[in-house]
Design a protein around this motif. Sequence first.
Motif, PDB file in Angstrom:
ATOM      1  N   PRO A  68      -2.427  92.503 -40.217  1.00 36.90           N
ATOM      2  CA  PRO A  68      -3.135  91.861 -41.409  1.00 36.90           C
ATOM      3  C   PRO A  68      -4.318  90.970 -40.793  1.00 36.90           C
ATOM      4  O   PRO A  68      -4.540  90.766 -39.546  1.00 36.90           O
ATOM      5  CB  PRO A  68      -2.458  90.412 -41.985  1.00 36.90           C
ATOM      6  CG  PRO A  68      -1.103  90.859 -41.119  1.00 36.90           C
ATOM      7  CD  PRO A  68      -1.329  92.189 -40.372  1.00 36.90           C
ATOM      8  N   SER A  69      -5.534  91.270 -41.136  1.00 35.77           N
ATOM      9  CA  SER A  69      -7.269  90.885 -40.926  1.00 35.77           C
ATOM     10  C   SER A  69      -7.967  90.119 -41.895  1.00 35.77           C
ATOM     11  O   SER A  69      -7.520  89.792 -43.160  1.00 35.77           O
ATOM     12  CB  SER A  69      -7.922  92.389 -41.040  1.00 35.77           C
ATOM     13  OG  SER A  69      -7.729  92.595 -42.042  1.00 35.77           O
ATOM     14  N   ILE A  70      -8.385  89.133 -41.198  1.00 36.35           N
ATOM     15  CA  ILE A  70      -8.959  87.930 -42.154  1.00 36.35           C
ATOM     16  C   ILE A  70     -10.446  87.571 -42.049  1.00 36.35           C
ATOM     17  O   ILE A  70     -10.969  88.031 -43.375  1.00 36.35           O
ATOM     18  CB  ILE A  70      -8.364  86.985 -41.495  1.00 36.35           C
ATOM     19  CG1 ILE A  70      -9.175  85.322 -42.678  1.00 36.35           C
ATOM     20  CG2 ILE A  70      -9.294  86.410 -39.737  1.00 36.35           C
ATOM     21  CD1 ILE A  70      -9.041  83.946 -42.188  1.00 36.35           C
ATOM     22  N   THR A  71     -10.896  88.599 -41.378  1.00 35.96           N
ATOM     23  CA  THR A  71     -12.393  88.902 -41.528  1.00 35.96           C
ATOM     24  C   THR A  71     -12.555  88.796 -42.870  1.00 35.96           C
ATOM     25  O   THR A  71     -13.574  88.488 -43.648  1.00 35.96           O
ATOM     26  CB  THR A  71     -13.282  89.216 -40.532  1.00 35.96           C
ATOM     27  OG1 THR A  71     -13.030  89.179 -38.832  1.00 35.96           O
ATOM     28  CG2 THR A  71     -14.966  89.484 -39.970  1.00 35.96           C
ATOM     29  N   PRO A  72     -12.432  90.960 -43.336  1.00 35.71           N
ATOM     30  CA  PRO A  72     -12.813  90.611 -44.185  1.00 35.71           C
ATOM     31  C   PRO A  72     -12.513  90.020 -45.987  1.00 35.71           C
ATOM     32  O   PRO A  72     -13.667  89.997 -46.622  1.00 35.71           O
ATOM     33  CB  PRO A  72     -12.486  92.947 -44.352  1.00 35.71           C
ATOM     34  CG  PRO A  72     -11.601  92.619 -43.405  1.00 35.71           C
ATOM     35  CD  PRO A  72     -11.514  91.518 -42.528  1.00 35.71           C
ATOM     36  N   GLN A  73     -11.466  89.760 -45.710  1.00 33.21           N
ATOM     37  CA  GLN A  73     -10.989  89.098 -46.608  1.00 33.21           C
ATOM     38  C   GLN A  73     -11.532  87.751 -47.260  1.00 33.21           C
ATOM     39  O   GLN A  73     -12.199  87.711 -48.573  1.00 33.21           O
ATOM     40  CB  GLN A  73      -9.763  88.970 -46.491  1.00 33.21           C
ATOM     41  CG  GLN A  73      -8.797  90.339 -46.610  1.00 33.21           C
ATOM     42  CD  GLN A  73      -7.435  89.608 -46.718  1.00 33.21           C
ATOM     43  OE1 GLN A  73      -7.257  88.706 -46.824  1.00 33.21           O
ATOM     44  NE2 GLN A  73      -6.560  91.103 -46.168  1.00 33.21           N
ATOM     45  N   VAL A  74     -12.153  87.317 -45.622  1.00 34.00           N
ATOM     46  CA  VAL A  74     -13.247  86.088 -46.131  1.00 34.00           C
ATOM     47  C   VAL A  74     -14.281  86.401 -46.618  1.00 34.00           C
ATOM     48  O   VAL A  74     -14.511  85.135 -47.988  1.00 34.00           O
ATOM     49  CB  VAL A  74     -13.565  85.666 -44.777  1.00 34.00           C
ATOM     50  CG1 VAL A  74     -14.258  83.998 -44.352  1.00 34.00           C
ATOM     51  CG2 VAL A  74     -12.079  85.143 -43.802  1.00 34.00           C
ATOM     52  N   VAL A  75     -14.965  87.230 -46.410  1.00 33.32           N
ATOM     53  CA  VAL A  75     -16.525  87.701 -46.623  1.00 33.32           C
ATOM     54  C   VAL A  75     -15.773  88.511 -48.136  1.00 33.32           C
ATOM     55  O   VAL A  75     -16.763  87.281 -49.166  1.00 33.32           O
ATOM     56  CB  VAL A  75     -16.921  88.740 -46.290  1.00 33.32           C
ATOM     57  CG1 VAL A  75     -17.836  89.374 -46.599  1.00 33.32           C
ATOM     58  CG2 VAL A  75     -16.856  88.171 -44.574  1.00 33.32           C
ATOM     59  N   ILE A  76     -15.110  88.661 -48.846  1.00 36.67           N
ATOM     60  CA  ILE A  76     -15.276  89.137 -50.304  1.00 36.67           C
ATOM     61  C   ILE A  76     -14.842  87.825 -50.807  1.00 36.67           C
ATOM     62  O   ILE A  76     -15.453  87.966 -52.090  1.00 36.67           O
ATOM     63  CB  ILE A  76     -13.808  90.624 -50.061  1.00 36.67           C
ATOM     64  CG1 ILE A  76     -14.451  91.881 -48.962  1.00 36.67           C
ATOM     65  CG2 ILE A  76     -13.991  90.618 -51.344  1.00 36.67           C
ATOM     66  CD1 ILE A  76     -13.280  93.134 -48.993  1.00 36.67           C
ATOM     67  N   ALA A  77     -13.896  86.715 -50.618  1.00 32.49           N
ATOM     68  CA  ALA A  77     -13.503  86.174 -51.576  1.00 32.49           C
ATOM     69  C   ALA A  77     -14.671  85.316 -51.216  1.00 32.49           C
ATOM     70  O   ALA A  77     -15.053  84.441 -52.426  1.00 32.49           O
ATOM     71  CB  ALA A  77     -12.808  85.374 -51.127  1.00 32.49           C
ATOM     72  N   PHE A  78     -14.993  84.856 -50.667  1.00 36.68           N
ATOM     73  CA  PHE A  78     -16.418  83.391 -50.597  1.00 36.68           C
ATOM     74  C   PHE A  78     -17.192  84.833 -51.145  1.00 36.68           C
ATOM     75  O   PHE A  78     -18.394  83.836 -52.220  1.00 36.68           O
ATOM     76  CB  PHE A  78     -17.523  83.466 -49.286  1.00 36.68           C
ATOM     77  CG  PHE A  78     -18.026  83.050 -49.457  1.00 36.68           C
ATOM     78  CD1 PHE A  78     -18.546  81.344 -49.543  1.00 36.68           C
ATOM     79  CD2 PHE A  78     -19.495  83.157 -49.076  1.00 36.68           C
ATOM     80  CE1 PHE A  78     -19.317  80.188 -49.694  1.00 36.68           C
ATOM     81  CE2 PHE A  78     -20.741  82.596 -49.272  1.00 36.68           C
ATOM     82  CZ  PHE A  78     -20.368  81.379 -49.030  1.00 36.68           C
ATOM     83  N   LEU A  79     -17.892  86.348 -51.419  1.00 34.07           N
ATOM     84  CA  LEU A  79     -19.104  86.445 -52.050  1.00 34.07           C
ATOM     85  C   LEU A  79     -18.795  86.388 -53.765  1.00 34.07           C
ATOM     86  O   LEU A  79     -19.327  86.351 -54.248  1.00 34.07           O
ATOM     87  CB  LEU A  79     -19.231  87.901 -51.841  1.00 34.07           C
ATOM     88  CG  LEU A  79     -19.474  88.112 -50.290  1.00 34.07           C
ATOM     89  CD1 LEU A  79     -19.962  89.016 -49.936  1.00 34.07           C
ATOM     90  CD2 LEU A  79     -21.087  87.873 -50.509  1.00 34.07           C
ATOM     91  N   ILE A  80     -17.415  86.922 -53.758  1.00 31.58           N
ATOM     92  CA  ILE A  80     -16.944  87.456 -55.405  1.00 31.58           C
ATOM     93  C   ILE A  80     -16.390  85.581 -56.022  1.00 31.58           C
ATOM     94  O   ILE A  80     -17.235  85.359 -56.648  1.00 31.58           O
ATOM     95  CB  ILE A  80     -15.297  87.475 -55.672  1.00 31.58           C
ATOM     96  CG1 ILE A  80     -15.021  88.956 -55.010  1.00 31.58           C
ATOM     97  CG2 ILE A  80     -14.432  87.096 -56.704  1.00 31.58           C
ATOM     98  CD1 ILE A  80     -13.505  89.154 -55.033  1.00 31.58           C
ATOM     99  N   ALA A  81     -15.916  84.474 -55.041  1.00 31.32           N
ATOM    100  CA  ALA A  81     -16.660  83.061 -55.680  1.00 31.32           C
ATOM    101  C   ALA A  81     -18.092  82.659 -56.022  1.00 31.32           C
ATOM    102  O   ALA A  81     -18.297  81.916 -57.046  1.00 31.32           O
ATOM    103  CB  ALA A  81     -15.698  81.892 -54.738  1.00 31.32           C
ATOM    104  N   VAL A  82     -18.421  82.811 -54.980  1.00 27.68           N
ATOM    105  CA  VAL A  82     -20.233  82.182 -54.925  1.00 27.68           C
ATOM    106  C   VAL A  82     -20.986  83.359 -56.205  1.00 27.68           C
ATOM    107  O   VAL A  82     -21.554  82.505 -57.326  1.00 27.68           O
ATOM    108  CB  VAL A  82     -20.892  82.207 -54.079  1.00 27.68           C
ATOM    109  CG1 VAL A  82     -22.779  82.352 -54.153  1.00 27.68           C
ATOM    110  CG2 VAL A  82     -20.166  81.486 -52.825  1.00 27.68           C
ATOM    111  N   GLY A  83     -20.390  84.692 -56.581  1.00 28.62           N
ATOM    112  CA  GLY A  83     -20.894  85.321 -57.226  1.00 28.62           C
ATOM    113  C   GLY A  83     -20.798  85.325 -58.751  1.00 28.62           C
ATOM    114  O   GLY A  83     -21.060  85.317 -60.152  1.00 28.62           O
ATOM    115  N   SER A  84     -19.897  84.547 -58.707  1.00 25.31           N
ATOM    116  CA  SER A  84     -19.241  84.426 -60.140  1.00 25.31           C
ATOM    117  C   SER A  84     -19.510  83.582 -60.331  1.00 25.31           C
ATOM    118  O   SER A  84     -19.403  82.813 -62.214  1.00 25.31           O
ATOM    119  CB  SER A  84     -17.586  85.046 -59.984  1.00 25.31           C
ATOM    120  OG  SER A  84     -16.410  82.954 -59.752  1.00 25.31           O
TER     121      SER A  84
END
Length: 88
Positions: free
Chosen positions: A30-46
């Motif tokens: 399991p990796s965390i770095t791509p998920q953190v970036v994607i989750a943050f971008l989705i939250a801020v974008g929405s």
Amino acid sequence: MSYSTLGFSWLVVSALGLLPLAEAFLHRSPSITPQVVIAFLIAVGSGAVLRRRYTWVGVALHIYSQIAIWLSLFCASLTMVLIWVGPQ
């Protein structure tokens, strides 16, 4: 438009939180770095899309709660993976 954005962003963030389970079934670590970036971008974008419909407090709570939900789902699913794999 805002309800579909709201629902889709929550769906994607929830799926990202459960991604460690899918990575374990694919026999990947399991990796965390791509998920953190994607989750943050989705939250801020929405939040940026929803800012016209809701107050700034509502948008801030939306962003904060999406990140909190992602983090709790990620930690819970990562814990399940670590218990399933066991000590090696």
